[in-house]
Each structure stands twice: as C-alpha cells, then as structure tokens.
Write an enzyme that holds these catalytic residues in place. Structure first.
Site, mmCIF file in Angstrom:
data_model
loop_
_atom_site.group_PDB
_atom_site.id
_atom_site.type_symbol
_atom_site.label_atom_id
_atom_site.label_comp_id
_atom_site.label_asym_id
_atom_site.label_seq_id
_atom_site.Cartn_x
_atom_site.Cartn_y
_atom_site.Cartn_z
ATOM 1 N N LYS A 116 0.812 -1.214 0.000
ATOM 2 C CA LYS A 116 0.000 0.000 0.000
ATOM 3 C C LYS A 116 0.843 1.260 0.000
ATOM 4 O O LYS A 116 1.800 1.379 0.759
ATOM 5 C CB LYS A 116 -0.846 0.037 1.264
ATOM 6 C CG LYS A 116 -2.232 -0.497 1.131
ATOM 7 C CD LYS A 116 -2.823 -0.745 2.510
ATOM 8 C CE LYS A 116 -3.252 0.530 3.183
ATOM 9 N NZ LYS A 116 -4.506 1.060 2.631
ATOM 10 N N ILE A 435 -15.065 -19.708 2.074
ATOM 11 C CA ILE A 435 -15.100 -18.315 2.543
ATOM 12 C C ILE A 435 -16.304 -17.558 2.001
ATOM 13 O O ILE A 435 -16.602 -16.454 2.439
ATOM 14 C CB ILE A 435 -13.763 -17.616 2.196
ATOM 15 C CG1 ILE A 435 -12.589 -18.410 2.786
ATOM 16 C CG2 ILE A 435 -13.704 -16.195 2.707
ATOM 17 C CD1 ILE A 435 -12.682 -18.670 4.289
ATOM 18 N N ASP A 603 -17.507 -10.308 6.797
ATOM 19 C CA ASP A 603 -16.154 -10.139 6.260
ATOM 20 C C ASP A 603 -15.577 -8.781 6.634
ATOM 21 O O ASP A 603 -16.222 -7.756 6.441
ATOM 22 C CB ASP A 603 -16.193 -10.232 4.727
ATOM 23 C CG ASP A 603 -16.502 -11.651 4.251
ATOM 24 O OD1 ASP A 603 -16.146 -12.602 4.970
ATOM 25 O OD2 ASP A 603 -17.094 -11.793 3.168
ATOM 26 N N HIS A 645 -13.992 -12.942 8.302
ATOM 27 C CA HIS A 645 -12.910 -13.350 7.404
ATOM 28 C C HIS A 645 -12.029 -12.152 7.115
ATOM 29 O O HIS A 645 -12.511 -11.055 6.868
ATOM 30 C CB HIS A 645 -13.474 -13.902 6.093
ATOM 31 C CG HIS A 645 -12.434 -14.033 5.031
ATOM 32 N ND1 HIS A 645 -11.437 -14.978 5.097
ATOM 33 C CD2 HIS A 645 -12.186 -13.302 3.921
ATOM 34 C CE1 HIS A 645 -10.641 -14.833 4.056
ATOM 35 N NE2 HIS A 645 -11.066 -13.814 3.332
ATOM 36 N N HIS A 698 -5.272 -17.769 -4.931
ATOM 37 C CA HIS A 698 -4.742 -16.865 -5.951
ATOM 38 C C HIS A 698 -4.004 -17.614 -7.045
ATOM 39 O O HIS A 698 -3.679 -17.053 -8.084
ATOM 40 C CB HIS A 698 -3.792 -15.844 -5.307
ATOM 41 C CG HIS A 698 -4.477 -15.044 -4.239
ATOM 42 N ND1 HIS A 698 -5.419 -14.099 -4.529
ATOM 43 C CD2 HIS A 698 -4.383 -15.074 -2.897
ATOM 44 C CE1 HIS A 698 -5.876 -13.570 -3.401
ATOM 45 N NE2 HIS A 698 -5.265 -14.154 -2.402
HETATM 46 N N1 GLN Z 1 -16.985 -13.608 1.186
HETATM 47 C C1 GLN Z 1 -16.121 -13.054 0.220
HETATM 48 C C2 GLN Z 1 -15.826 -14.049 -0.878
HETATM 49 O O1 GLN Z 1 -15.743 -15.189 -0.603
HETATM 50 C C3 GLN Z 1 -14.815 -12.604 0.837
HETATM 51 C C4 GLN Z 1 -13.924 -11.931 -0.158
HETATM 52 C C5 GLN Z 1 -12.724 -11.254 0.447
HETATM 53 O O2 GLN Z 1 -12.359 -11.525 1.540
HETATM 54 N N2 GLN Z 1 -12.083 -10.380 -0.283
HETATM 55 O O3 GLN Z 1 -15.662 -13.716 -2.020
HETATM 56 ZN ZN ZN Z 2 -10.325 -12.891 1.651
#
Ligand code: GLN
Ligand code: ZN
Length: 758
Positions: A116, A435, A603, A645, A698
């Site tokens: 950043k 997630i 999140d 998250h 990723h």
């Molecule tokens: N719940 C979101 C997803 O699964 C979380 C994305 C994130 O943390 N950037 O896409």
């Molecule tokens: Zn994430």
C-alpha cells in the site's frame, strides 16, 4: 500573485484507456510502439487539460507504477531482472508482474513485492535493495516526457520521489540497513537534477511524504544530510509532503535547504499558520487546498475566508494546489450522465478539482468579484448538500443516540457460548467450510449484465441465480463440506452489492481509480446517512438453507470494510459513518438469525487498511473499528455462531484488536506463509476458533491432501485442534469449477484423515 500547480494527474485515462492498452500489450495484441503511443496520447491529453495552470507535473504518468519508474530512473533493477536480455520495457513489466515459466528449463520469475502507498488503496512496487545495491542514473526516462511537454508548450515541472522517501519505501533483501545506501544514492539524484536543469527545468517537485510519518532520529538526520547535499544542484526544489500533518517534523520540513515546501492543508490545516511562521522568508509555500483523496466539491467561499489572510501574508510566495496527487480520484465527473443530478452537483473529480483550483487562484489574485458567478454556484451546491434531507435522516441520528454499550456485547463470553454452539451445530473436529464465493461463471456475469441493461426481468434473473445457488449447494454436499455457503452468485462485488441496497450510497459509472498497474477499483460513494430499508440477503440465504440439512452460513460485508472501500462523507467523522453502517449490518444479522440461520460470517477484509499513518493514532482507529464490528455482530443469541474473514494481513501489531472483535471463528489467509502467521495468535493465546487457509486461491495450483495435512499439522502446533477449522484462504469467485472441485475434494479428505488420526 499566487501561482497554481498540480502534483499529479490520474494516468489511467477517463475511459481506462491505459488499462486496455496494457492488457492488449500483455496479450500481444499491440506492439511496444503502439503501447507507447497510447501512453503518449494520454499524457498529452492530461497536460492539455492542465494547461491553464502555472506549473504542470511531468513524470507523474507511469505505465505501471511511479515508484517502479523511480527505481528504473535510479538504475535500481533487481539483479534477477537486470541480467535478462530483452528491452527495457520488457524488464520493467517483468519486475512489475513476474513471469510464469514458459518451459521446464526456464525459471519462473517472481514479481517485486507490492504494498500500500501510505494510507491509500494504491499499491506500489517495493524497491529491493541490499548492501551491494549500486545506483546509476537513467535520466532519459524523465527527460523524454519533459521534452515532449516542453515541445508542446507545456510549462513542465518534473516530479520525482525524494531520496529519503525512496529508501523509506524500499526493503532490504539482506541484513543491511537501507538508510546506509543514502550516500551512494545522492550523487545519482544530483546527476538527475543537473540533467533536468540542463534541459531547462526551473522547478522540480521532489515528493517526501515520509515527512508526515513518525521518524526516528536517523531518518530525520537523513533528511538533513540529503537536502544539504542536493542544495548544490541548480533546479529549485519544491519539497512536497502530503497525506497528513508534519507535527514534530514541522521545523525540520521548514528548514531543509530547498526553494519551496508543499503541505497538505486538507489533513493538516491546523498546522498551516505554524508553517507560515517558521518558513524562511525566501521560500515558496505551496498550500494543498483541494482534497485529492475525496470526491466532494470544495467549499470555495469557506476556503477563501481562511486563505485570504494567509495569501496576504505570503504574497508572491504563495502557490496553490490540490492536497496530493489527483491519482486517488476518478478523472472526469462530466462522464457521469446517469448519476442523480442532485448528488452529482456535490461532487468533483480530478478535472473538476482543477477547475476549482483555478477559481480559487483567480479569487486570490483578482478578488472574489472576478469569479462571482462560479463562487455563487459553488455556494449553492455546498448549501444544497448541507441541507439535503437525503444526507440527513433524523431517524438515523436517533438510532445512533440509542446505541448503548450492550449493543457491542454478546450474551456471554466465548467460553460459555462455544459449548452451546457445539451442541447446536454438531460439527466434527476440524470442520470444513469455504469463505463465501464460488466461481463467478461467464453465465452469471452475462445474466447480471442483461439484468442491469433491462434485457432480463428480475424474476428471470432471480431464477438464474437460484439455479447457481442450487448448483453450489449440490456441489458442496457432494464434496462433504460441513458448513455450506450459498456461493454469492448474485453479488457483483462485496461492497457494491450491499451499497446498492442501502440508502445513503450512490454509484458512479466511470469513477475508476487505479489500484495497481492496470487494476482499477470503482469505490462506491457514501453520501448520506445510511439506512437499510429492506433485508439485503435473507431471501437468498433462506433459499440456500432450504436446499440442505447442513448449516448454511449467512454472508455479509462488515462495516469497516464498507467504509474503507468507499469514498465517504467528509462532513462527519469516519467513526460516525461506520457506526451507521454497523447498525445496518446489525439489522441484517438479526434478520438472518430470525430466518433460522445459525452461522453468520461478517467479512472484514479491509480492517487493516484503515490504519492511520501514525502509530500514535492506531489505537483510536482500532477502538472504533472493533466497536463497529461488535455492534454489527453481537446482537445474536449465544447459539448463533459469528464468523469473520480477513484476507492476507499482518496480525502482529493488531492482534489485540482482532481478539476484541470476538468473532467465534476467524478465517485468514495463511497458506503462503506456512502457517507462520499463526505465531502471533499462539503467543497472544487467542482464545476463539481459527480457520487458517490451506488452499492458496490466488494460484491455479491444486493443493494435494498431503500439503493440506502438512499445513494443518503446523497449525495444530500453535492452536489446539479443537479450535481449528479447515478452509481455503479466501473466496473462490476468481477460480473455475474445474479447479475448485478437486482442491476442495483434497481439503475434505485431508480433514477426514486428520480426524481419524486425532
Ligand atoms: N466472502 C467473500 C468471498 O468469498 C470474501 C472476499 C474477500 O475476503 N475479499 O468472495
Ligand atoms: Zn479474503
């Protein structure tokens, strides 16, 4: 006469021309020459827009990143790259983006680290240094655009990153201390400055935003040393600071031997008088009076009330500018023909900000009557915003006043909640989950576009999304995951989706801001009191839950992340805005609970992004940020399990705040750090449950069972197994189903194997 100048202009182009040119180039659809021509066209357009100013920045344009440009200008290219053959352009993009191996014999080349840029959402490429780093000037990189501008009749002021901030931004790849390189670096800066002087540069803008941070004595000394060395060079230096206040560095900044100083009078307005007092009488003071970090119109009359006496004191020594480079705002509001006209009238993007600057300059130089019409129009817009009932909702004021400490409190401590949740949810050891998002397929995107363009009815769109949700649920059941998600098919973006359903938000169509390289984001505009007229997610989640007996996790974006990824109001403290968001999310959480949803994830991917630049201000931010999270989450019964998250984040210095959030379960990105990120959770004796990511989403690589077991073993060395979950690092929306299924199969079988051996 006050002079007008700008510190930097967005380079992505009003229609993201640079982004598309870069992508075409990387795909081999256009040549080097075509890319460079496109870049030159954007530069020229930007200069022409700025032509009425007295000094126009040159060198602020970049094909990828201005810090990377500086590294190339100083001959500081990582050795793994500099030894490659090929063109300089090729090496530049390889440093920025790395390159996958094309054959087994060719090594894959990793990109420089990105991080950043101060407290913005722009990311720069971290200069790499070692004890052996040498520098050599490559002034052509700056002279070319400088000459290009001068030939076009532009009054060009080259912009460079100053030597101290350059080192401050770099990272030593060995045990050496980056500051030790300063004596080696300065001669190269001198050569660069001399080359610019030879080419006719009168002023050089030398950016030293590190001056707004807390500096140890050695860094302060480095400033003295650097500028006493560089004062021998011919161009006038405008030492440029932004993004905050100078505080204890104020005297230092005033007394460095340069010809002028720029300060940010948006964030540091209270300091301006002190700077005027301290600044030696021969120096220019550039005052940044237009907010370069936000999209609101400036209150020009109020600014003039404050500025006129200062202008009277400074006379010829006064320059006026935006507070920082305009890189951080979208290019042109005129493109926003669909935006609600009332709200559009309150806004200014980069182009409009320059117009504001010109009005201010004229008012200072010729008197307010010379711009009476413009000032009256501005006044009307400011008053319209101040008095709008769309901004101020009395019900919200009441709702905020009604917040009591109980809002942030769960019924009982985690230790008492956990057994109740366990009894209620009946999950196995090492529960598996994901997630939130599943692949956003081409069909999903097509349906959303058609719906947006009104070619698809709401009921058809809804039916399409339900089919996708059903698919996600069936796949998860077949995989044998323990806690399911609905897959987020209906969501374009984790902030936009919620913003669109909240009163107080609007969306631009072209309000893109560069995040890094060709990547842009379009932050929503939070303009007014936040109200949630209707539930935002319950229908989808209820539908998903109706398809399965497994627990379905409700999925929300937290208030702090909504705040940090939006352009927000400047007429009230950020905390106040965040509290309103927290109340809206809280209502949603309670509605989900009432609809029978037992697990709700909120999140907070961007919690860390909101940290102020100065450490002394961290605690205050963390206090209200965690307060807002708690308000959003903690209205539920003990039996309801709250998850949060966070994406990849350093937790070392904020672990206390993470614990304060008190989510029953936190999932984090850990797969690339071999679980070392959990060290701090262990040391802190973090008491609640953790899902350390075991699948790097990723990467297209599919983790195998052994790898996952290995990672969970590392996790279990640090956190008792009873408190561990198994999940990917982040959402799966950017992956394909063909990648996701085998990866999750391995994840589930790893969990089964671990349970057996436990
Ligand atoms: N719940 C979101 C997803 O699964 C979380 C994305 C994130 O943390 N950037 O896409
Ligand atoms: Zn994430």
């Amino acid at each position: 006469m006050a002079l007008l100048h700008n510190l930097g202009f967005p380079r992505i182009g009003a229609n993201r021309e640079l982004k598309f040119a870069l992508e075409a180039f990387w795909d081999d659809r256009i040549s080097d020459a075509q890319l460079l021509q496109q870049a030159a066209d954007i530069r020229m357009q930007n200069w022409q827009l700025q032509q009425p100013l007295d000094w126009i920045p040159v060198g602020d344009f970049s094909l990828y990143d201005q810090v990377l440009d500086m590294s190339f200008c100083l001959g500081n290219v990582p050795t793994r790259i500099s030894k490659l053959d090929g063109s300089e352009l090729d090496r530049y993009f390889r440093t920025a983006r790395g390159r996958a191996a094309k054959s087994d014999t060719e090594p894959c080349l990793h990109a420089s680290e990105m991080t950043k840029w101060f407290d913005t959402n722009y990311h720069y490429l971290v200069p790499e240094v070692t004890a052996d780093t040498t520098f050599s000037v490559n002034s052509a990189r700056l002279l070319e655009p400088f000459n290009e501008a001068r030939n076009a009749g532009i009054k060009a002021k080259p912009v460079i990153i100053g030597p101290v901030t350059y080192l401050w931004l770099s990272k030593a790849k060995d045990e050496s201390h980056r500051l030790d390189l300063l004596p080696r670096l300065l001669p190269v800066y001198s050569q660069l400055l001399e080359a610019l002087a030879d080419a006719g540069a009168e002023w050089v803008q030398i950016d030293e935003p590190a001056l707004v941070t807390e500096l140890s004595p050695e860094w302060k000394h480095a400033f003295e040393f650097a500028y006493h060395t560089l004062k021998a060079n011919r161009p006038n230096l405008l030492l440029t600071t932004y993004f905050g206040t100078l505080q204890e560095n104020l005297r230092l900044a005033c007394h460095l031997p340069v010809a002028g100083l720029h300060i940010d009078a948006i964030r540091g307005r209270d300091e301006v008088h002190r700077v005027v007092d301290w600044l030696p009488a021969h120096k220019v003071l550039s005052i940044g009076v237009i907010d370069g970090r936000n999209i609101w119109k400036t209150d020009l009359n109020a600014t003039l009330d404050w500025l006129e006496p200062i202008a009277a004191r400074l006379g010829e020594r006064l320059w006026l500018a935006p507070s920082c480079s305009l890189l951080h705002v979208p290019v042109d509001l005129d493109n926003e023909t669909d935006l609600d006209p009332e709200i559009r009238n309150w806004l200014a993007f980069a182009r409009q900000k320059l117009t504001e600057l010109m009005v201010l300059g004229k008012a200072i130089n010729q008197g307010r009557t010379a711009v009476a019409t413009e000032l009256a129009a501005n006044q009307a817009a400011i008053v319209s915003r101040q008095q709008s009932s769309r901004v101020h909702n009395p019900l919200l004021t009441q709702a905020l006043e009604a917040i009591t400490p109980e809002f942030g409190q769960r019924q009982h401590h985690y230790a008492q909640r956990a057994p109740k949740q366990a009894a209620h949810l009946q999950l196995p050891l090492y529960p598996t989950t994901t997630i939130g998002s599943f692949p956003q397929t081409a069909e999903i995107r097509k349906a959303r576009l058609a719906f947006k363009q009104q070619q698809l009815s709401w009921s058809d769109y809804q039916a399409g999304m339900k089919t996708e949700i059903e698919r996600a649920v069936r796949e998860q059941e077949a995989l044998g995951l323990d806690v399911l998600v609905h897959g987020e098919a209906e969501r374009n973006d984790m902030v936009e989706y919620f913003g669109e359903q909240l009163e107080g938000y609007v969306f631009s169509r072209f309000g893109w801001v560069q995040s890094y390289g060709s990547r842009c984001v379009k932050p929503p505009i939070l303009f007014g009191d936040i109200n949630r007229p209707n539930p935002m997610t319950t229908d989808w989640i209820k539908y998903a839950q109706s398809l399965t007996d497994k627990p379905m996790k409700g999925m929300l974006t937290g208030p702090v992340t909504m705040l940090n990824w939006s352009f927000v109001r400047d007429d009230q403290p950020r905390r106040q805005t965040c509290l309103q968001l927290a109340l809206a999310i809280r209502q949603e959480v309670l509605d989900l609970e009432a609809a029978g949803i037992n697990i709700i994830q909120i999140d907070e991917a961007a919690l860390r992004e909101g940290l102020p630049l100065r450490r002394s201000e961290w605690q205050n931010y963390l206090n209200w940020a965690t307060e807002c999270f708690r308000i959003s989450a903690n209205g539920v019964r003990d039996e309801t399990q709250i998850h949060t998250h966070m994406c990849y984040s350093e937790f070392n210095d904020i672990i206390e705040a993470i614990a304060q959030m008190d989510a029953d379960v936190i999932t984090i990105e850990t797969s690339r750090s071999d679980m070392e990120l959990l060290d701090v959770f262990e040391e802190f004796e973090y008491p609640n449950e953790i899902g350390p990511g075991v699948y790097d989403i990723h990467s297209p690589n599919i983790p195998d069972q052994e790898q996952i077991i290995h990672l969970m073993g590392k996790a279990a060395e640090r956190i008792p197994d009873k408190r561990l979950w198994i999940n990917p690092d982040c959402g799966l929306k950017t992956r394909r189903w063909e990648e996701v299924i085998p990866a999750l199969q391995n994840m589930v079988s790893a969990a089964k194997a671990l349970r057996q051996s436990a």
